[in-house]
Design a protein around this motif. Structure first.
Motif, short mmCIF file in Angstrom:
data_model
loop_
_atom_site.label_atom_id
_atom_site.label_comp_id
_atom_site.label_asym_id
_atom_site.label_seq_id
_atom_site.Cartn_x
_atom_site.Cartn_y
_atom_site.Cartn_z
N GLY A 6 0.82 -1.20 0.00
CA GLY A 6 0.00 0.00 0.00
C GLY A 6 0.85 1.25 0.00
N LEU A 7 1.04 1.82 1.20
CA LEU A 7 1.81 3.06 1.32
C LEU A 7 3.23 2.92 0.80
CD1 LEU A 7 0.61 4.24 4.85
CD2 LEU A 7 0.11 5.31 2.65
N ALA A 8 3.82 1.75 0.96
CA ALA A 8 5.19 1.54 0.51
C ALA A 8 5.31 1.79 -0.99
CB ALA A 8 5.65 0.13 0.84
N PHE A 9 4.26 1.44 -1.77
CA PHE A 9 4.26 1.65 -3.22
C PHE A 9 3.77 3.05 -3.58
CE2 PHE A 9 1.82 1.07 -7.32
CZ PHE A 9 2.94 1.06 -8.13
N ILE A 10 2.67 3.45 -2.96
CA ILE A 10 2.06 4.75 -3.29
C ILE A 10 3.02 5.90 -3.00
CG2 ILE A 10 0.17 6.32 -2.76
CD1 ILE A 10 -0.60 3.85 -4.41
N ALA A 17 9.41 2.06 -9.60
CA ALA A 17 8.93 2.07 -8.21
C ALA A 17 8.49 0.68 -7.78
CB ALA A 17 7.77 3.07 -8.08
N ALA A 18 7.79 -0.02 -8.67
CA ALA A 18 7.33 -1.37 -8.34
C ALA A 18 8.51 -2.32 -8.16
CB ALA A 18 6.39 -1.87 -9.43
N LYS A 19 9.49 -2.21 -9.04
CA LYS A 19 10.66 -3.09 -8.94
C LYS A 19 11.44 -2.83 -7.66
CE LYS A 19 11.46 -3.94 -13.87
NZ LYS A 19 12.39 -3.73 -15.02
N LYS A 47 -5.30 -0.51 -0.44
CA LYS A 47 -4.44 -1.06 0.59
C LYS A 47 -3.81 0.05 1.42
CE LYS A 47 -2.35 -4.47 2.66
NZ LYS A 47 -3.10 -5.47 3.44
N ALA A 48 -3.40 1.13 0.77
CA ALA A 48 -2.81 2.26 1.48
C ALA A 48 -3.82 2.90 2.42
CB ALA A 48 -2.29 3.30 0.49
N VAL A 49 -5.05 3.04 1.97
CA VAL A 49 -6.10 3.61 2.83
C VAL A 49 -6.36 2.70 4.02
CG1 VAL A 49 -8.55 4.20 2.93
CG2 VAL A 49 -7.18 4.91 0.97
N GLN A 50 -6.35 1.39 3.78
CA GLN A 50 -6.54 0.45 4.89
C GLN A 50 -5.41 0.56 5.91
OE1 GLN A 50 -6.81 -3.27 2.74
NE2 GLN A 50 -9.05 -3.14 2.56
#
Length: 518
Positions: free
Chosen positions: A300-304, A353-355, A387-390
């Motif tokens: 979530g936040l780690a990606f966003i 970013a995803a990698k 997921k980030a919101v969760q």
């Protein structure tokens, strides 16, 4: 009765005359005088005489055989349902009992089978056992031998077809090269001209013109799908719509000059399109029954937090250079898309970013090669955003709980302070004179704080005791000077509310509160 016999005699005489001049009965010895005959019935050596004259003509001609013009058979019928017209049309009919053939034109249905129709110079000239074919136009189905149920209309349409069946070719050179492919439909000049395979449909001039070994393809539009050569199951619809690799399969391009750059991809519209939409949103298959290897591992936040939103403008010339397809259309609104400022992400940045966090993100449409472009599936961003919101919601609930606990602690501390203050007041009444405890500075503190104190001239022992919110001693500091300062390092304590008390010779002198906030 005499007139009846006269007609019969004339008919027999005519057949004999037109068949072989040397056998003509010029004396008409079988006629009773004074019956006369039009001398133009008699053939001449230089073919200068006509059959009949300007004032008298024949009503019906009954012929079984061929009609020759300049020593070449021109009209021929072998049965009541066959008809051939033209030099050598149906001249070597394969089946003497064949029927329902129509051949019109030089060499049309030269051999002929049955149930065929050929109209045009050399149309179906090679057919020997093929049946139920229709050919219209010079060289149409010219090389068909045993193909059946074909329709060809147009110069050289289905020219090389030999044994392909159930093909429909309409237009000059349509389906020209096909040899044994079947179930093809091509409408338009040069449509599927080089096709050698089956189950293709091409509608439009030059549609699918280079398709050779590809099958199950559909092309609609002027020179639609010109690049496809061996690819299968492609759908190309629109003027100049195409793929950029002839081997692609299951690719779809819909719209004027729409280009697909990889197999199993759908492209709608070209680079000038500014809006694609409808009354409802796009629906993706999401049935649990068709999914395997399901895991709740979406970051979530780690990606966003790694994404970089930007604004940008499109450049059509750059897109055309990458795709290798030049849009030569000139119309007023062609470059309108370049005027629009869009908000979004850069596909390469999202991929990086995803990698970085080892996230196999499906929202990046990676190009298949140098002639394809990156894309983003923005709908896929919803999942990591949810997921980030969760995660934020969970953090928020945790903070709320911690704040509530702190409020309860503060209330307890307040109660303890009141209680301790009462005790301190009693103890201070008997405390040694000149003993003082000062408030720590700063308060609250995050790194360190200082506590000042003063002691009487004479005493046996003195100490400052620091206790946590429930009264447990966290630190004890012995004092040796009559006046001084004690430094408290925050690294030795956890965040929270503490009390510190001064004891001299076992008596409580004073208690104060300090707050550590890291």
């Amino acid at each position: 009765m005499q007139k009846k016999y006269l007609y019969l005699s004339l008919s027999l005489c005519f057949i004999a005359i037109v068949s072989k001049a040397q056998y003509a009965n010029t004396a008409l010895s079988n006629l009773t005088s004074p019956t006369k005959i039009n001398v133009n019935l008699l053939p001449s050596k230089d073919s200068s005489f006509s059959l009949g004259n300007n004032t008298k003509s024949w009503k019906n001609l009954f012929i079984k055989g061929k009609i020759y013009i300049s020593d070449t058979p021109m009209i021929y019928s072998i049965s009541n349902s066959d008809f051939f017209a033209g030099p050598n049309a149906g001249i070597k009919l394969k089946f003497l009992n064949g029927q329902e053939n129509t051949g019109i034109g030089t060499n049309a249905l030269y051999y002929g089978a049955y149930d065929n129709t050929a109209v045009g110079w050399n149309s179906m000239r090679s057919d020997s056992i093929g049946h139920d074919n229709s050919a219209l136009g010079g060289l149409s189905l010219a090389n068909n031998i045993d193909g059946n149920y074909n329709v060809a209309a147009g110069w050289a349409s289905s020219y090389w077809n030999t044994n392909g069946s159930y093909n429909t070719s309409i237009g000059n050179n349509a389906g020209e090269t096909n040899i044994s492919g079947s179930y093809n439909t091509c409408v338009g000049a040069s449509a599927l001209e080089k096709n050698l395979s089956s189950n293709n449909t091409a509608i439009g001039d030059e549609a699918g013109i280079n398709n050779s070994r590809g099958s199950n393809n559909s092309y609609v539009g002027f020179h639609a799908g010109n690049t496809v050569t061996t690819g299968n199951s492609n759908t190309i619809i629109g003027y100049g719509a195409d793929v950029n690799d002839g081997t692609l399969s299951n690719a779809t391009a819909i719209g004027n000059l729409a280009i697909t750059g990889a197999s199993n991809r759908v492209r709608i519209g070209n680079g000038s399109v500014t809006s694609i939409g409808g009354a409802v949103g796009w629906t993706n298959f999401s049935d649990e029954r068709i999914k395997n290897n399901i895991k709740e591992n979406v970051p979530g936040l780690a990606f966003i937090n790694l994404l970089k939103p930007v604004t940008y403008h499109f450049d059509l010339s750059k897109e055309e250079n990458i795709l290798g397809k030049k849009n030569t259309d000139n119309y007023k609104e062609k470059y309108d898309i370049q005027k629009i400022q869009f908000s979004g992400f850069l596909a390469q940045q999202v991929e990086a970013a995803a990698k970085k966090i080892n996230y196999d993100f499906s929202g990046v449409d990676v190009p298949a090669g140098d002639k394809d472009i990156y894309g983003l599936r923005y709908a896929d961003f919803v999942v990591p955003l949810v997921k980030a919101v969760q995660e934020l919601s969970s953090q928020n609930n945790s903070l709320k709980s911690e704040i509530q606990n702190l409020k309860s602690e503060i209330e307890n501390i307040k109660a303890m302070i009141v209680s301790n203050q009462s005790i301190a007041n009693v103890q201070q009444s008997t405390a040694l004179p000149s003993a003082t405890l000062f408030q720590n500075v700063p308060n609250p503190f995050s790194n360190s704080t200082s506590i000042n104190y003063s002691l009487p001239v004479k005493y046996s022992s003195a100490k400052i005791i620091i206790t946590d919110k429930i009264g447990n001693a966290s630190k004890t500091i012995s004092l040796s000077n009559n006046k001084g300062s004690v430094n408290i390092d925050a690294s030795m304590l956890s965040s929270g509310v503490y009390q510190y008390s001064l004891y001299v010779d076992g008596q409580l002198i004073d208690t104060k509160q300090m707050v550590l906030s890291k």
